[in-house]
Motif scaffolding. Structure first.
Motif, PDB file in Angstrom:
ATOM      1  N   ALA A 107      44.699  94.255  95.940  1.00 56.69           N
ATOM      2  CA  ALA A 107      45.760  93.249  95.959  1.00 56.69           C
ATOM      3  C   ALA A 107      45.271  91.871  95.531  1.00 56.69           C
ATOM      4  CB  ALA A 107      46.369  93.187  97.359  1.00 56.69           C
ATOM      5  N   HIS A 108      44.071  91.464  95.980  1.00 54.69           N
ATOM      6  CA  HIS A 108      43.597  90.120  95.660  1.00 54.69           C
ATOM      7  C   HIS A 108      43.197  89.975  94.197  1.00 54.69           C
ATOM      8  CE1 HIS A 108      39.860  92.276  96.563  1.00 54.69           C
ATOM      9  NE2 HIS A 108      39.235  91.372  95.833  1.00 54.69           N
ATOM     10  N   GLU A 109      43.037  91.095  93.476  1.00 57.24           N
ATOM     11  CA  GLU A 109      42.786  91.031  92.041  1.00 57.24           C
ATOM     12  C   GLU A 109      44.092  90.972  91.258  1.00 57.24           C
ATOM     13  OE1 GLU A 109      40.284  94.195  90.730  1.00 57.24           O
ATOM     14  OE2 GLU A 109      38.677  93.749  92.169  1.00 57.24           O
ATOM     15  N   LEU A 154      49.620  88.362  88.594  1.00 61.80           N
ATOM     16  CA  LEU A 154      51.081  88.436  88.634  1.00 61.80           C
ATOM     17  C   LEU A 154      51.742  87.108  88.288  1.00 61.80           C
ATOM     18  CD1 LEU A 154      51.995  90.557  91.792  1.00 61.80           C
ATOM     19  CD2 LEU A 154      52.717  91.004  89.442  1.00 61.80           C
ATOM     20  N   LEU A 155      51.019  86.011  88.448  1.00 61.90           N
ATOM     21  CA  LEU A 155      51.596  84.703  88.181  1.00 61.90           C
ATOM     22  C   LEU A 155      52.011  84.595  86.717  1.00 61.90           C
ATOM     23  CD1 LEU A 155      49.128  82.503  90.239  1.00 61.90           C
ATOM     24  CD2 LEU A 155      51.432  83.235  90.888  1.00 61.90           C
ATOM     25  N   GLY A 156      53.238  84.156  86.498  1.00 57.05           N
ATOM     26  CA  GLY A 156      53.783  84.062  85.148  1.00 57.05           C
ATOM     27  C   GLY A 156      54.497  85.315  84.701  1.00 57.05           C
ATOM     28  N   PRO A 170      71.156  91.000  86.822  1.00 59.21           N
ATOM     29  CA  PRO A 170      71.371  89.823  85.973  1.00 59.21           C
ATOM     30  C   PRO A 170      70.377  88.692  86.200  1.00 59.21           C
ATOM     31  CG  PRO A 170      72.902  89.777  87.809  1.00 59.21           C
ATOM     32  CD  PRO A 170      72.161  91.093  87.906  1.00 59.21           C
ATOM     33  N   VAL A 171      69.551  88.791  87.232  1.00 59.54           N
ATOM     34  CA  VAL A 171      68.644  87.703  87.576  1.00 59.54           C
ATOM     35  C   VAL A 171      67.207  88.052  87.172  1.00 59.54           C
ATOM     36  CG1 VAL A 171      67.737  86.239  89.419  1.00 59.54           C
ATOM     37  CG2 VAL A 171      70.116  86.997  89.499  1.00 59.54           C
ATOM     38  N   ALA A 172      66.563  87.113  86.486  1.00 58.76           N
ATOM     39  CA  ALA A 172      65.153  87.263  86.122  1.00 58.76           C
ATOM     40  C   ALA A 172      64.391  86.066  86.674  1.00 58.76           C
ATOM     41  CB  ALA A 172      64.985  87.349  84.608  1.00 58.76           C
ATOM     42  N   LEU A 173      63.227  86.330  87.211  1.00 60.58           N
ATOM     43  CA  LEU A 173      62.459  85.298  87.906  1.00 60.58           C
ATOM     44  C   LEU A 173      61.006  85.332  87.475  1.00 60.58           C
ATOM     45  CD1 LEU A 173      62.700  84.349  91.602  1.00 60.58           C
ATOM     46  CD2 LEU A 173      60.520  85.230  90.796  1.00 60.58           C
ATOM     47  N   ARG A 174      60.494  84.173  87.102  1.00 60.74           N
ATOM     48  CA  ARG A 174      59.079  84.034  86.734  1.00 60.74           C
ATOM     49  C   ARG A 174      58.297  83.719  88.003  1.00 60.74           C
ATOM     50  NH1 ARG A 174      56.449  79.113  85.465  1.00 60.74           N
ATOM     51  NH2 ARG A 174      54.462  79.395  84.360  1.00 60.74           N
ATOM     52  N   LEU A 175      57.341  84.570  88.336  1.00 61.18           N
ATOM     53  CA  LEU A 175      56.591  84.424  89.578  1.00 61.18           C
ATOM     54  C   LEU A 175      55.634  83.240  89.498  1.00 61.18           C
ATOM     55  CD1 LEU A 175      55.851  88.191  90.222  1.00 61.18           C
ATOM     56  CD2 LEU A 175      57.416  86.735  91.533  1.00 61.18           C
ATOM     57  N   THR A 176      55.697  82.380  90.519  1.00 65.56           N
ATOM     58  CA  THR A 176      54.845  81.189  90.548  1.00 65.56           C
ATOM     59  C   THR A 176      53.934  81.133  91.778  1.00 65.56           C
ATOM     60  OG1 THR A 176      56.565  79.892  91.664  1.00 65.56           O
ATOM     61  CG2 THR A 176      56.521  79.834  89.237  1.00 65.56           C
ATOM     62  N   SER A 192      67.361  98.583  85.749  1.00 66.06           N
ATOM     63  CA  SER A 192      67.860  97.266  86.160  1.00 66.06           C
ATOM     64  C   SER A 192      66.853  96.509  87.020  1.00 66.06           C
ATOM     65  CB  SER A 192      69.173  97.425  86.931  1.00 66.06           C
ATOM     66  OG  SER A 192      68.970  98.180  88.114  1.00 66.06           O
ATOM     67  N   LEU A 193      65.753  97.183  87.393  1.00 61.84           N
ATOM     68  CA  LEU A 193      64.708  96.561  88.202  1.00 61.84           C
ATOM     69  C   LEU A 193      63.350  96.866  87.595  1.00 61.84           C
ATOM     70  CD1 LEU A 193      63.538  95.247  90.842  1.00 61.84           C
ATOM     71  CD2 LEU A 193      63.611  97.541  91.842  1.00 61.84           C
ATOM     72  N   PHE A 194      62.595  95.833  87.253  1.00 59.97           N
ATOM     73  CA  PHE A 194      61.258  96.051  86.722  1.00 59.97           C
ATOM     74  C   PHE A 194      60.492  94.733  86.697  1.00 59.97           C
ATOM     75  CE2 PHE A 194      64.143  95.266  83.208  1.00 59.97           C
ATOM     76  CZ  PHE A 194      63.480  94.363  82.398  1.00 59.97           C
ATOM     77  N   VAL A 195      59.184  94.852  86.552  1.00 65.65           N
ATOM     78  CA  VAL A 195      58.319  93.682  86.348  1.00 65.65           C
ATOM     79  C   VAL A 195      57.768  93.779  84.936  1.00 65.65           C
ATOM     80  CG1 VAL A 195      56.271  92.432  87.103  1.00 65.65           C
ATOM     81  CG2 VAL A 195      57.685  93.609  88.785  1.00 65.65           C
ATOM     82  N   THR A 196      57.822  92.674  84.213  1.00 66.25           N
ATOM     83  CA  THR A 196      57.396  92.697  82.824  1.00 66.25           C
ATOM     84  C   THR A 196      56.472  91.518  82.514  1.00 66.25           C
ATOM     85  OG1 THR A 196      58.201  92.879  80.534  1.00 66.25           O
ATOM     86  CG2 THR A 196      59.361  91.343  81.987  1.00 66.25           C
TER      87      THR A 196
END
Length: 216
Positions: free
Chosen positions: A26-28, A33-35, A42-48, A165-169
């Motif tokens: 997880a710590h690697e 994951l940032l960015g 319908p919602v997309a979110l950039r992880l900060t 409809s759900l994914f991380v890219t």
């Protein structure tokens, strides 16, 4: 994230991150994951801002520290799935599972910038409340992030590594010099472990709050 049109031609929707992206400690994964962009309908979110939690018996702050339970069972499943839990009797929080099946580790999604579907996220945040919500605060904190993306317990266990409809890219790369790390927020055990990671100077990052024991 919708398929875009360019010069009359359809562009393919972004592909999800591969499963092996999450098949690491997880710590690697957390700073990597940032960015990245989490899409839910319908919602997309950039992880900060994210926070890593380790394996059973080693990380006292992790939900898996004492082993598998009905509540944390998803964390012991395959990597790349949502672990959603209810806390303080009022909030949902969202994690991404990592490491091989049977291990029990994950990453809490603490904050992000809504880059698509801000109207939907705003409506969700304002539902049942007359308080104004600034756009920068739409997903500034783990509970707000869950509301903005529409996550509840019914989404617990969903796969983020398959098209749908759900994914991380992929998102905009974050250079290592812009990433900061420090103690995790609001945990009473393992609180000095520097596994909270965030993008330096980003206004959507939540403030760090040390654990304060709840009064009986």
């Amino acid at each position: 994230m919708p398929v875009e049109e360019h010069d009359g031609h359809s562009l393919a929707a972004p592909a999800p991150l591969a499963r092996d992206f999450f098949d690491r400690p997880a710590h690697e994964i957390a700073p990597d994951l940032l960015g990245r962009v989490l899409v839910h309908g319908p919602v997309a979110l950039r992880l900060t801002e994210v926070e890593a939690y380790g394996v059973p018996g080693e990380d006292p702050a992790s939900h898996t520290y004492r082993g598998r339970t009905p509540r944390n069972a998803v964390m012991f499943g395959p990597p790349g799935h949502l672990y959603v839990y209810f806390t303080y009797g009022m909030h949902f929080c969202v994690n991404l599972t990592c490491l091989p099946e049977g291990t029990g580790s994950g990453i809490l999604l603490r904050a992000g910038e809504v880059i698509s579907g801000a109207g939907t996220a705003m409506a969700r945040r304002r539902a049942g409340s007359a308080r104004a919500v600034r756009e920068v605060d739409l997903a500034r904190g783990p509970a707000r992030l869950a509301v903005a993306l529409g996550f509840t317990l019914e989404h617990n266990g969903l796969d983020v590594c398959v098209p749908g409809s759900l994914f991380v890219t992929e998102g905009d790369p974050v250079v290592a010099a812009s990433i900061r790390s420090g103690p995790r927020t609001g945990v009473s055990s393992g609180k000095e472990t520097p596994w909270r990671f965030w993008i330096d100077g980003d206004p959507t990052v939540s403030p760090h709050r040390p654990h304060v024991p709840r009064r009986r």
